[in-house]
Every structure is written in C-alpha cells, then in structure tokens.
Write an enzyme that holds these catalytic residues in place. Structure first.
Site, mmCIF file in Angstrom:
data_model
loop_
_atom_site.group_PDB
_atom_site.id
_atom_site.type_symbol
_atom_site.label_atom_id
_atom_site.label_comp_id
_atom_site.label_asym_id
_atom_site.label_seq_id
_atom_site.Cartn_x
_atom_site.Cartn_y
_atom_site.Cartn_z
ATOM 1 N N ARG A 163 0.996 -1.518 0.194
ATOM 2 C CA ARG A 163 0.295 -0.065 -0.214
ATOM 3 C C ARG A 163 0.869 1.311 -0.158
ATOM 4 O O ARG A 163 0.542 2.314 -0.386
ATOM 5 C CB ARG A 163 -1.281 0.327 1.063
ATOM 6 N N ARG B 32 10.905 26.091 -0.108
ATOM 7 C CA ARG B 32 9.715 26.267 -0.053
ATOM 8 C C ARG B 32 8.671 26.535 -1.565
ATOM 9 O O ARG B 32 9.081 28.223 -1.638
ATOM 10 C CB ARG B 32 8.732 27.043 1.115
ATOM 11 N N LYS C 230 -3.017 7.400 1.870
ATOM 12 C CA LYS C 230 -2.622 7.107 3.556
ATOM 13 C C LYS C 230 -1.568 8.424 3.616
ATOM 14 O O LYS C 230 -0.046 8.307 3.879
ATOM 15 C CB LYS C 230 -2.189 6.018 3.700
ATOM 16 N N GLU D 204 -14.959 6.113 7.148
ATOM 17 C CA GLU D 204 -15.130 5.016 8.406
ATOM 18 C C GLU D 204 -14.267 6.293 9.402
ATOM 19 O O GLU D 204 -15.153 6.977 9.852
ATOM 20 C CB GLU D 204 -13.773 4.801 7.352
ATOM 21 N N LEU E 122 -10.197 4.889 2.917
ATOM 22 C CA LEU E 122 -8.354 3.587 2.713
ATOM 23 C C LEU E 122 -9.372 2.516 3.065
ATOM 24 O O LEU E 122 -9.546 1.720 3.204
ATOM 25 C CB LEU E 122 -7.661 4.183 4.635
HETATM 26 N N1 PDD Z 1 -5.171 4.332 10.901
HETATM 27 N N2 PDD Z 1 -8.915 4.443 7.640
HETATM 28 C C1 PDD Z 1 -8.110 5.105 8.242
HETATM 29 C C2 PDD Z 1 -7.537 6.573 7.792
HETATM 30 C C3 PDD Z 1 -6.753 5.146 8.600
HETATM 31 O O1 PDD Z 1 -6.086 5.629 9.220
HETATM 32 C C4 PDD Z 1 -6.502 3.292 9.159
HETATM 33 C C5 PDD Z 1 -5.360 3.318 9.684
HETATM 34 C C6 PDD Z 1 -7.675 2.653 8.742
HETATM 35 C C7 PDD Z 1 -6.840 1.468 8.904
HETATM 36 O O2 PDD Z 1 -5.944 0.708 7.679
HETATM 37 P P1 PDD Z 1 -4.897 -0.494 8.420
HETATM 38 O O3 PDD Z 1 -6.381 -1.810 8.704
HETATM 39 O O4 PDD Z 1 -4.018 -0.421 6.804
HETATM 40 O O5 PDD Z 1 -4.127 -0.160 9.671
HETATM 41 C C8 PDD Z 1 -8.818 2.772 8.368
HETATM 42 C C9 PDD Z 1 -3.463 3.707 10.902
HETATM 43 C C10 PDD Z 1 -3.596 2.370 11.861
HETATM 44 C C11 PDD Z 1 -2.947 5.532 11.638
HETATM 45 O O6 PDD Z 1 -3.095 5.952 11.041
HETATM 46 O O7 PDD Z 1 -2.096 5.045 12.676
#
Ligand code: PDD
Length: 284
Positions: A53, A101, A148, A180, A205
């Site tokens: 990812r 910048r 992400k 989410e 995500l």
């Molecule tokens: N966060 N949705 C969002 C917006 C997220 O930031 C995350 C993960 C998930 C879950 O994804 P995964 O199962 O791949 O961890 C869904 C991480 C844990 C964080 O920001 O700390």
C-alpha cells in the site's frame, strides 16, 4: 524524552538526534505518506500488504520511493531488535524531501524516510472488554482518502471532538453515509448477522486489517455486504466494530449516545477478533 532508537534517513539514532529539516515538505505541505504496521511477539503482522500500500500511495502522488520494500523491512526489523519491541507498532513516513518552499515538486530532493516504534498492548488491549463509544462528525477530508497521506488534520479534529464530548473516537459521515472511523474502518452487524462495511473507493482508506477480516469472514461462512450505511442504521445494529493495524478488531458499543444491543461487545465481533488474532500469529 524516550530512550528509543529512531531511524532517520539512513541513521539509527536516539530521539534527541532524530531530526528532520524545517524545509522538509512533510512539515511544510503534508507532502508525505505513512504506514503503521503491528508487531506481536516481536513479529511484523501482514507487513508485505502495508508495504504494497505504501508503494501505491507513493505512485499515486508521483513520489519517489526512498528505498526498496525489502530495505524498509530490514530497517523495521532492526528497530524491533534495537528497541526490544515485543508488542506495539512501527510507524514509517516517507516525504518528498527537503527543498526551499515552493508548491510545485522540487527538481532535486531526496525523499525522507523516518521510522520509529511504539509499545502498545494490542492482543490484551484492556479496552477490548468494554468496547469503544463513538460520535459522528462530518467528514471534511479531501477526496483521495485511499492515499495514506500525513495530512491528518481532519481526523485529529474528529478524535479531539470525540474526547471533548466524552467519547473514544469518531465515525465520519459524508452525504448521509458513514465513510470510516478517524483512523480505522467502520463495520456494523445487522439483525440477520450480516457484516456490513462500506465498499472500497477513493472515499476511504483501503484498510489492510479490513481486507483480512473480510477474507476471514468469508472463509468462516459469515455473510458480508459491502455497501453504504447511515448512523441511524448503525445505531440499531446488533453489533459494530472498527479495524486497524493498531486495534485489530475493536468493538463499538455506543454511537452518538445510543447503546448497541446490551452495550457490551457482541459475539460476532469477539469471533472476528479471535480469528484475526489467530491469523496474526499463524497467517491465513
Ligand atoms: N490508521 N482508515 C483510516 C482513515 C486509517 O487511518 C486507518 C489506519 C485505517 C485502517 O487501516 P489498516 O487496517 O491498514 O491499519 C482505516 C493507522 C493505524 C493510523 O493512522 O495510526
């Protein structure tokens, strides 16, 4: 200051020396991406999927990778060893690097790579027995939530609002439907025992934990529907839960002040959590 060893652009250093330029584009523009992988018994969980990812996030932003996924994993392993990490997470962040910048991409900048470990009780998370209470907030994020990125101000505000209002976390809502959680994927379980979660798209995500949980559900003949749901439907659901690398499967017992079922973590979420823990220890 912690006594952990951090990784910063090629060096393993104590926190006091873990520094990055003020011109780093991660700092100036949130021009960076990240991953969080769990560690249980000193082992990385489903890390290849996280690194895949990461590659995708980098590609979508036309950002150079700092090194190969194999090299990233070597650094992760060394941090586990240096910090004697038994259970917790490894955070990793890649940015477009440091340059004077200017909004456009810099012509000559090396990507930055920063990593560190955090101790966390994931398997015997004390919150598991109680579950979490969530509030709903408007989803004010940008339109590429499948990437992400470290641009996390909206989830920061959502989580803080939850804390201020005496809850544990927030579910974000767009056009009347739950997208989410602030940093996790959201699920409900209907009266018929069907697991419902939003389908993949740019609106959420693509959670690595979500993916495995849906596979485990299918393997165990549990019904799954990938579709939109509202806060009202969630409030009348049998059970609800969230998934993430740092929580695995965590029950949600209250939504906007409305208790779900008995107000205790339900049987299906417990089953899914056990299935996920078995996966984390042995693989699929
Ligand atoms: N966060 N949705 C969002 C917006 C997220 O930031 C995350 C993960 C998930 C879950 O994804 P995964 O199962 O791949 O961890 C869904 C991480 C844990 C964080 O920001 O700390």
């Amino acid at each position: 200051m912690s006594d952990r060893i951090f990784y910063v652009n090629g060096s393993f250093v104590p926190e006091s020396e873990a520094k990055i330029s003020v011109l780093d584009r991660g700092f100036l523009f949130a021009d960076g991406v990240y991953e969080v992988s769990a560690v249980i018994d000193g082992q990385l969980i489903d890390n290849a999927a996280h690194l895949a990812r990461l590659e995708r996030s980098l590609q979508e932003l036309d950002m150079q990778a700092p090194c190969s996924p194999e090299e990233i994993e070597r650094i992760q392993q060394r941090l586990i060893t240096e910090n004697k990490l038994v259970e917790g997470v490894i955070y990793l962040q890649v940015t477009r690097g440091a340059a004077d910048r200017d909004f456009g991409f810099p012509e000559h900048a090396e990507p930055s790579l920063v990593m560190f470990t955090q101790v966390k009780r994931i398997v015997d998370n004390p919150v598991m027995d109680k579950g979490i209470r969530v509030i709903s907030v408007e989803d004010i994020r940008w339109k590429r939530r499948d990437i992400k990125t470290v641009g996390l101000l909206a989830p920061v505000l959502a989580k803080q609002e939850a804390k201020t209002r005496g809850a544990d976390d927030a579910w974000m809502v767009e056009d009347g439907f739950v997208t989410e959680g602030s940093s996790n994927n959201a699920f409900i379980v209907t009266a018929e025992g069907t697991i419902v979660t939003r389908r993949l798209g740019n609106e959420i995500l693509h959670g690595i934990t979500r993916h495995v949980v849906l596979e485990l559900a299918a393997k165990n003949d549990l019904k799954v529907e990938e579709r939109n749901f509202t806060i009202e439907e969630a409030q009348s659901a049998e059970e609800a839960f969230v998934t993430s690398a740092s929580l695995f499967v965590m029950p949600v017992v209250e939504i906007d002040g409305k208790r779900l079922g008995t107000g205790e973590p339900g049987p299906l979420v417990r089953q899914l959590r056990d299935l996920y823990l078995a996966f984390a220890r042995r693989g699929l």
